[in-house]
Motif scaffolding. Structure first.
Motif, PDB file in Angstrom:
ATOM      1  N   SER B 159      13.652 -13.951   1.999  1.00 28.17           N
ATOM      2  CA  SER B 159      12.889 -15.274   1.566  1.00 28.17           C
ATOM      3  C   SER B 159      13.857 -16.454   1.446  1.00 28.17           C
ATOM      4  O   SER B 159      13.269 -17.624   1.576  1.00 28.17           O
ATOM      5  N   ALA B 160      15.140 -16.059   1.098  1.00 30.90           N
ATOM      6  CA  ALA B 160      15.872 -17.511   1.097  1.00 30.90           C
ATOM      7  C   ALA B 160      16.689 -17.650   2.365  1.00 30.90           C
ATOM      8  O   ALA B 160      17.386 -18.677   2.265  1.00 30.90           O
ATOM      9  N   GLY B 161      15.901 -17.092   3.301  1.00 32.15           N
ATOM     10  CA  GLY B 161      16.895 -16.897   4.376  1.00 32.15           C
ATOM     11  C   GLY B 161      16.888 -17.957   5.655  1.00 32.15           C
ATOM     12  O   GLY B 161      16.262 -19.209   5.128  1.00 32.15           O
ATOM     13  N   GLY B 162      17.460 -17.698   6.655  1.00 34.36           N
ATOM     14  CA  GLY B 162      17.492 -18.966   7.573  1.00 34.36           C
ATOM     15  C   GLY B 162      18.590 -18.675   8.689  1.00 34.36           C
ATOM     16  O   GLY B 162      19.543 -17.792   8.306  1.00 34.36           O
ATOM     17  N   GLY B 163      18.441 -19.089   9.825  1.00 33.34           N
ATOM     18  CA  GLY B 163      19.529 -18.713  11.010  1.00 33.34           C
ATOM     19  C   GLY B 163      19.818 -17.497  11.421  1.00 33.34           C
ATOM     20  O   GLY B 163      20.947 -16.960  11.524  1.00 33.34           O
ATOM     21  N   GLY B 164      18.758 -16.795  11.128  1.00 31.41           N
ATOM     22  CA  GLY B 164      18.772 -15.298  11.592  1.00 31.41           C
ATOM     23  C   GLY B 164      19.410 -14.436  10.434  1.00 31.41           C
ATOM     24  O   GLY B 164      19.440 -13.029  10.909  1.00 31.41           O
ATOM     25  N   ARG B 165      20.000 -14.872   9.473  1.00 29.62           N
ATOM     26  CA  ARG B 165      20.545 -13.800   8.463  1.00 29.62           C
ATOM     27  C   ARG B 165      19.583 -13.181   7.701  1.00 29.62           C
ATOM     28  O   ARG B 165      18.606 -13.926   7.287  1.00 29.62           O
ATOM     29  N   GLY B 166      19.920 -11.866   7.165  1.00 31.28           N
ATOM     30  CA  GLY B 166      18.881 -11.141   6.185  1.00 31.28           C
ATOM     31  C   GLY B 166      17.568 -10.690   7.200  1.00 31.28           C
ATOM     32  O   GLY B 166      16.647 -10.384   6.701  1.00 31.28           O
ATOM     33  N   MET B 167      17.933 -10.574   8.468  1.00 25.86           N
ATOM     34  CA  MET B 167      16.748 -10.085   9.261  1.00 25.86           C
ATOM     35  C   MET B 167      16.839  -8.814   9.773  1.00 25.86           C
ATOM     36  O   MET B 167      18.128  -8.574  10.189  1.00 25.86           O
ATOM     37  N   ARG B 168      15.726  -7.772   9.706  1.00 26.32           N
ATOM     38  CA  ARG B 168      16.309  -6.509  10.241  1.00 26.32           C
ATOM     39  C   ARG B 168      14.629  -6.280  10.895  1.00 26.32           C
ATOM     40  O   ARG B 168      13.614  -6.458  10.661  1.00 26.32           O
ATOM     41  N   ARG B 169      14.755  -5.577  12.283  1.00 29.37           N
ATOM     42  CA  ARG B 169      13.737  -5.085  12.931  1.00 29.37           C
ATOM     43  C   ARG B 169      13.405  -3.651  12.487  1.00 29.37           C
ATOM     44  O   ARG B 169      14.389  -2.810  12.383  1.00 29.37           O
ATOM     45  N   VAL B 170      12.383  -3.319  12.267  1.00 31.15           N
ATOM     46  CA  VAL B 170      12.104  -2.088  11.900  1.00 31.15           C
ATOM     47  C   VAL B 170      10.856  -1.593  12.842  1.00 31.15           C
ATOM     48  O   VAL B 170       9.749  -1.961  12.929  1.00 31.15           O
ATOM     49  N   ASP B 171      10.998  -0.302  13.495  1.00 35.10           N
ATOM     50  CA  ASP B 171      10.316   0.144  14.647  1.00 35.10           C
ATOM     51  C   ASP B 171       9.498   1.256  14.108  1.00 35.10           C
ATOM     52  O   ASP B 171       8.399   1.461  14.669  1.00 35.10           O
ATOM     53  N   SER B 172       9.916   1.903  13.209  1.00 35.98           N
ATOM     54  CA  SER B 172       8.902   2.815  12.704  1.00 35.98           C
ATOM     55  C   SER B 172       9.031   3.124  11.096  1.00 35.98           C
ATOM     56  O   SER B 172       9.809   2.740  10.572  1.00 35.98           O
ATOM     57  N   PRO B 173       7.927   3.834  10.407  1.00 37.76           N
ATOM     58  CA  PRO B 173       7.979   4.243   8.963  1.00 37.76           C
ATOM     59  C   PRO B 173       9.401   4.624   8.579  1.00 37.76           C
ATOM     60  O   PRO B 173       9.925   4.187   7.367  1.00 37.76           O
ATOM     61  N   GLU B 175      12.403   4.242   9.352  1.00 40.42           N
ATOM     62  CA  GLU B 175      13.375   3.201   9.426  1.00 40.42           C
ATOM     63  C   GLU B 175      13.402   2.101   8.282  1.00 40.42           C
ATOM     64  O   GLU B 175      14.390   1.682   7.908  1.00 40.42           O
ATOM     65  N   VAL B 176      12.382   2.237   7.401  1.00 38.67           N
ATOM     66  CA  VAL B 176      11.983   1.186   6.434  1.00 38.67           C
ATOM     67  C   VAL B 176      13.385   1.232   5.234  1.00 38.67           C
ATOM     68  O   VAL B 176      13.791   0.288   5.160  1.00 38.67           O
ATOM     69  N   ALA B 177      13.389   2.401   5.047  1.00 41.78           N
ATOM     70  CA  ALA B 177      14.315   2.542   3.744  1.00 41.78           C
ATOM     71  C   ALA B 177      15.670   1.933   4.000  1.00 41.78           C
ATOM     72  O   ALA B 177      16.053   0.981   3.328  1.00 41.78           O
ATOM     73  N   ASP B 178      16.371   2.491   4.953  1.00 42.71           N
ATOM     74  CA  ASP B 178      17.719   1.954   5.383  1.00 42.71           C
ATOM     75  C   ASP B 178      17.614   0.300   5.777  1.00 42.71           C
ATOM     76  O   ASP B 178      18.413  -0.280   5.519  1.00 42.71           O
ATOM     77  N   ALA B 179      16.618  -0.088   6.692  1.00 40.07           N
ATOM     78  CA  ALA B 179      16.578  -1.475   6.719  1.00 40.07           C
ATOM     79  C   ALA B 179      16.386  -2.425   5.546  1.00 40.07           C
ATOM     80  O   ALA B 179      16.994  -3.453   5.691  1.00 40.07           O
ATOM     81  N   LEU B 180      15.545  -1.724   4.736  1.00 34.96           N
ATOM     82  CA  LEU B 180      15.485  -2.593   3.487  1.00 34.96           C
ATOM     83  C   LEU B 180      16.835  -2.782   2.763  1.00 34.96           C
ATOM     84  O   LEU B 180      16.980  -4.118   2.345  1.00 34.96           O
ATOM     85  N   VAL B 181      17.447  -1.641   2.530  1.00 35.43           N
ATOM     86  CA  VAL B 181      18.702  -1.910   1.994  1.00 35.43           C
ATOM     87  C   VAL B 181      19.656  -2.917   2.676  1.00 35.43           C
ATOM     88  O   VAL B 181      20.333  -3.707   2.118  1.00 35.43           O
ATOM     89  N   ALA B 182      19.765  -2.610   3.975  1.00 37.66           N
ATOM     90  CA  ALA B 182      20.446  -3.584   4.796  1.00 37.66           C
ATOM     91  C   ALA B 182      20.087  -4.956   4.580  1.00 37.66           C
ATOM     92  O   ALA B 182      20.943  -6.030   4.437  1.00 37.66           O
TER      93      ALA B 182
END
Lengths: 154, 496, 496, 154
Positions: B159-173, B175-182
């Motif tokens: 939410s505070a982001g910009g410039g591509g940082r704090g972004m993660r692609r999630v392809d399937s349910p 992957e959600v947990a790991d991606a959210l932590v990252a």
């Protein structure tokens, strides 16, 4: 000149036919490759046997050796290949964010060993091959420069 | 009468130099700031004076609000231009500038605040009747059930982001947990705020943005769009105007949406509203950047409006004249960013010293550079070296001009993305303008192989130079030039 | 499809590079030529190939018709671009090019012929109903009685002339005899033709010229005017567009006269009709130059039309599109010519080696240069080093941009006219646009004194650098850099 | 530093007050003069006591000498001033077009001695002072370089 052999990524390369190289600005290493109608600017940096040729924006490392140098180098490479443990080094300078492995851990090829933050990005450093971690030389929060040994694999 | 007599630029590199140039043209004395890593930087040498603001780490220098304001006060600056990045969208900084009795060159702090939070901005755009990318409009919980409704693949964003940082692609349910932590970890480390939201990943899609310029008297100029669909890591590499993908109807719809978003906040200065455009020509609000954009020069070339000059003038209270309000677009402009990044290794930053630096010139070429020959790259900062811009009658002529300009460009010592850019200008999807944000993934890849013919040409060049320098005596090791073996060739030629 | 596959440029320096750049953009392989003095010249290095055409003396190389055409044939060029000067307006050359089966990039030979003779051109303009500068329309006899009718002061001019050569000012009847001998001698030596005519010396006047571009299908575009009133020795130093001196009515009258002159000859390609404009806003035809003008870039900046590209396209038979026919002017452009000339010594050519060379960049700046650092100036040729052009919203912004660009310019090793140009941008008559062709004589003079404050500043700089380099060991005498004592400072800094 | 004196055109010059000089690019001799709000780029070329400072496009030759060097130079100048005949030299390279005087001719200050064509222009070389021509060292058609002696005046 026929005595010199060029290698890229360890592979012998046959110089392109029909092209010649012309020096333009020796003070800055700029030249031009010419083939009748076509020409291409190129930057050549380096010395002795180690050169980097920039063509169309790509830096291409080229090793140029005489037969004598090739024989000597061949012996050296053979020695290196036999050497045991592999050191994983930092390929860019930055801050160690996390370290995912400890000495003794077995790792698979491609596993994340640690994370470096550099130029605003988090970069995962991965195992070049499977093996056991012998030593972790850095810790989170530490700043490293290019070439710093990070982890040694068996 | 200059709008200000002295102005401090709270930034570095090419954008600091860009602002310095406009200051000089407006008769304003430019003051720069520098960290210990930048004592010899180009922007420091081009200013009338420069103030040290701390050690190399951005957090202790270019992001240190107190140090920057103290520098401005010490030098008697009347205004501060924040450039882009660093403190440019920080409402706390803007407030501190005003509290110190200085003028902040940018929108009001409240506007930075409401638009800086990407989640709040999504709600704001939605309320203004502007379509947003489908997804959540509140912060994600740790176990977000609502993601199933959005559908996969999706993007997690800070939410505070910009410039591509704090972004993660999630392809399937799963992957959600790991991606959210990252994503949370990266967001927290980069912005001090782990709030994350989700958007459906639209593809294929183009990134098109609209340039706004407003004065303090309620006038708002819409200065055309820029197509920024060529990206790596969600960061732009190439921008052009006009967009080759849209017709006048779509353009007007984008302008209308941009006006609506700006209409619900207290706005003046320069800002950019970013949209995604899908293949059905639907557009979706992405975010609004309340500062000068890296790629602002593209708009300057086609409209003839000097955005930095007008940012400074409107900050001093000047109204926008009709010539700016009704500026039309002429010809076609393209910018490519020259980064110290290795396109043959996933665009990772490269480090080192610039040994050779030759920029193109002549008709229709503009270069905004932040470095020169013998510059040591500072790993602490953004690896942008220069922006190469071209302007021509039409898109086809602009692409031809860009190819010519790239062929005149010589950069030694570090691998840059010039290798990718030179490939790009001959790529069919770029030449036709039909590309989308997937271009690099789909057509370039991670480790673009070396064409055999380039290897064979490199061999000729290396063998020729080794042969030419063979008889050269050994040079002293302190010679700064990388191509030091060439020195003997140069000497012999000079004597002839 | 490129208009040609290979094109030879029969010129050198910045204009050869200008044409090479456009060739590359059009997909044409550029071939250059060089005299023995130019083996290492920049234009040679930028072409795909270069052919030697003779020794340094222009008459034996760049003016040697047979050598140039042989070079083009040898390399398989399909067309020849003559640039400006040298063979560009030579009908014999244009005919020889066509006789060799190649395309001459320029108007037809008959047109070069009728307009190349300045006397014939005067008669032609008069017949077309265009006012000419009062004077003779036939060759002067050795004892010209008709001069009394014209009145003094007057100018003697070479009929075959151009570029200020063969011109003599005559202030009173008793100066006529000597001036006539001198003008004839110079004309004969420069052009091989001693025919001389007389024009009344109009003053104060402005020099304003109109850019024409025509295709082989009868379409003629009028691409605005350029004001070239700042001259030394009747050669231009500064050009701008639009002219600050004229209103739409005068502009239309100039355009109409230009169209009339072009209408009586068989015309295509680029040409310029030159006029004088007196204080009563009467204009007088001066001459028509049937080639690309040095200052063509000023027109390119305001109209967005690439004149060189269109010269090449119309030569290949392409028609001018409506976009070019109706190109409008936007903003204001100014060009200053950087010459190796000493403005503190009557603008005499300076010789030597360029030791430092740093050109300005950034928004609204275009540089067309023919030299670089370490270039040895060749006394055989024109001392033009580079053309620095700026483009901005309006004239005032353009002057401010020019000042900024000149302050970024660093040229070492030789005195250039940059000292005059930097003075000019602060001169009241230039800032208001009210200057005329007398500006240099009236306001600058021959030996502009050194301002005391600049001397006092130079003293600080010289003492500071001597002090900083004092501890430096003696450098080898073969060091190429002029500021060689600095080397030690550089080394110490690099080690730090 | 107070030991060093700067001279321009033989006149002693007092360095400007309130300004300081900052080195920017030592490899190319570029610096900046700074006075609080104002600053000005400057190029400084030369070595030892002979410098050329370029300010606002004007090359200004500055002699910087210590007291010791000044004393030595003073003696030398005195000697030069006493020297007799004056050599008129070419100030630019070019082709001698015409020679207007012969040995023995008396000339007035400002009289044309000969004409040189250089860079497309005819340049008159004039007598720096009145006197008698001792020697003419060149003839029409000859090419000369900068510094070539052309005419000697008594």
């Amino acid at each position: 000149m026929s005595d010199l052999e060029a290698r890229i990524d360890g592979e012998s390369v046959t110089p392109a036919k029909g092209w010649r190289f012309e020096i333009i600005d020796p003070a800055r290493g700029i030249g031009r490759l010419i083939n009748g109608a076509a020409s291409m600017p190129v930057l050549v940096e380096g010395k002795a046997s180690d050169w980097v040729v920039t063509i169309r924006g790509r830096r291409i490392p080229v090793t140029v050796r005489s037969w004598r140098e090739q024989v000597l180098a061949g012996a050296e490479t053979a020695t290196t290949a036999r050497a045991g443990p592999a050191a994983v080094r930092a390929t860019l300078p930055g801050l160690i964010l996390t370290v995912a492995v400890s000495a003794g851990d077995p790792v698979d090829e491609g596993a994340t060993l640690l994370t470096i933050e550099a130029m605003k990005m988090q970069n995962d450093v991965r195992a070049p091959r499977s093996g056991r971690v012998i030593e972790v030389s850095v810790q989170a929060g530490e700043t490293v420069t290019t070439g710093t040994p990070l982890v040694r694999l068996e | 009468m200059p709008p200000f007599s002295r102005l401090l630029i709270a930034n570095r590199g090419e954008i600091a130099i860009r602002v310095i140039r406009t200051c000089r043209e407006l008769g304003i004395s430019p003051i720069s700031v520098h960290s210990d890593a930048d004592v010899d930087a180009l922007h420091v040498h081009m200013a009338d004076a420069s103030e040290r603001i701390g050690p190399p780490a951005p957090r202790e220098s270019y992001l240190a609000i107190d140090a920057v304001i103290a520098a401005a006060v010490r030098r008697g600056a009347e205004a501060i231009h924040p450039g882009y990045g660093f403190l440019s969208e920080n409402p706390e900084f803007a407030r501190a500038v005003e509290a110190a009795g200085l003028v902040f060159i940018g929108p009001p702090p409240t506007t930075l605040e409401s638009l800086g939070n990407k989640l709040a901005a999504r709600r704001l755009a939605q309320a203004a009747g502007v379509p947003i990318v489908p997804g959540t409009t509140v912060a994600l919980a740790d176990d977000p059930r609502e993601l199933a409704v959005i559908g996969f693949p999706l993007m997690l964003k800070a939410s505070a982001g910009g410039g591509g940082r704090g972004m993660r692609r999630v392809d399937s349910p799963d992957e959600v947990a790991d991606a959210l932590v990252a994503a949370r970890r990266e967001a927290l480390s980069a912005f001090g705020d782990g709030t994350v939201y989700a958007e459906r990943l639209l593809a294929p899609v183009r990134h098109i943005e609209v340039q706004l310029l407003g004065d303090r008297h309620g006038r708002l100029a819409v200065l055309g769009e820029r197509d920024c669909s060529i990206q790596r890591r969600h960061q732009k590499l190439v921008e052009e105007s006009p967009s080759p993908a849209i017709d006048p109807g779509i353009r007007e719809a984008l302008f209308d949406s941009a006006r609506r978003v700006a209409g619900v906040v207290d706005f003046h200065s320069a800002a950019t509203v970013e949209f995604l455009l899908d293949t059905a020509n639907n557009h979706y609000f992405l975010e609004m950047n309340t500062r000068l954009q890296v790629e602002h020069g593209v708009t300057e070339l086609v409209t003839g409006v000097d955005l930095v000059a007008w940012q400074i003038r409107v900050a001093a209270g000047q109204p926008l004249p009709d010539a700016v309000m009704h500026a039309s677009s002429r010809g076609h402009a393209i910018e490519v960013r020259l980064y110290a990044e290795d396109p043959y290794n996933d665009f990772r930053p490269s480090a080192g010293r610039i040994t050779a630096w030759q920029m193109p010139a002549g008709p229709g070429v503009r270069v905004d550079a932040g470095v020169a020959a013998d510059t040591d790259l500072q790993p602490e900062y953004d690896p942008l070296l220069a922006k190469l811009m071209v302007h021509a009658d039409d898109r086809s002529a602009a692409v031809d001009r860009l190819r010519r300009a790239l062929d005149e460009t010589v950069i030694g010592g570090v691998q840059t993305d010039a290798g990718f850019l030179r490939w790009l200008v001959d790529d069919a999807s770029f030449m036709t303008g039909s590309y989308d944000t997937g271009l690099i993934d789909d057509r370039w890849g991670i480790d673009h192989p070396l064409p055999d013919e380039h290897g064979a040409l490199a061999a000729i060049a290396a063998i020729a130079v080794r042969t030419a320098t063979e008889s050269s005596p050994i040079r002293p090791p302190d010679s700064k030039r990388a191509g030091s073996a060439w020195a003997e060739v140069a000497r012999r030629r000079a004597l002839r």
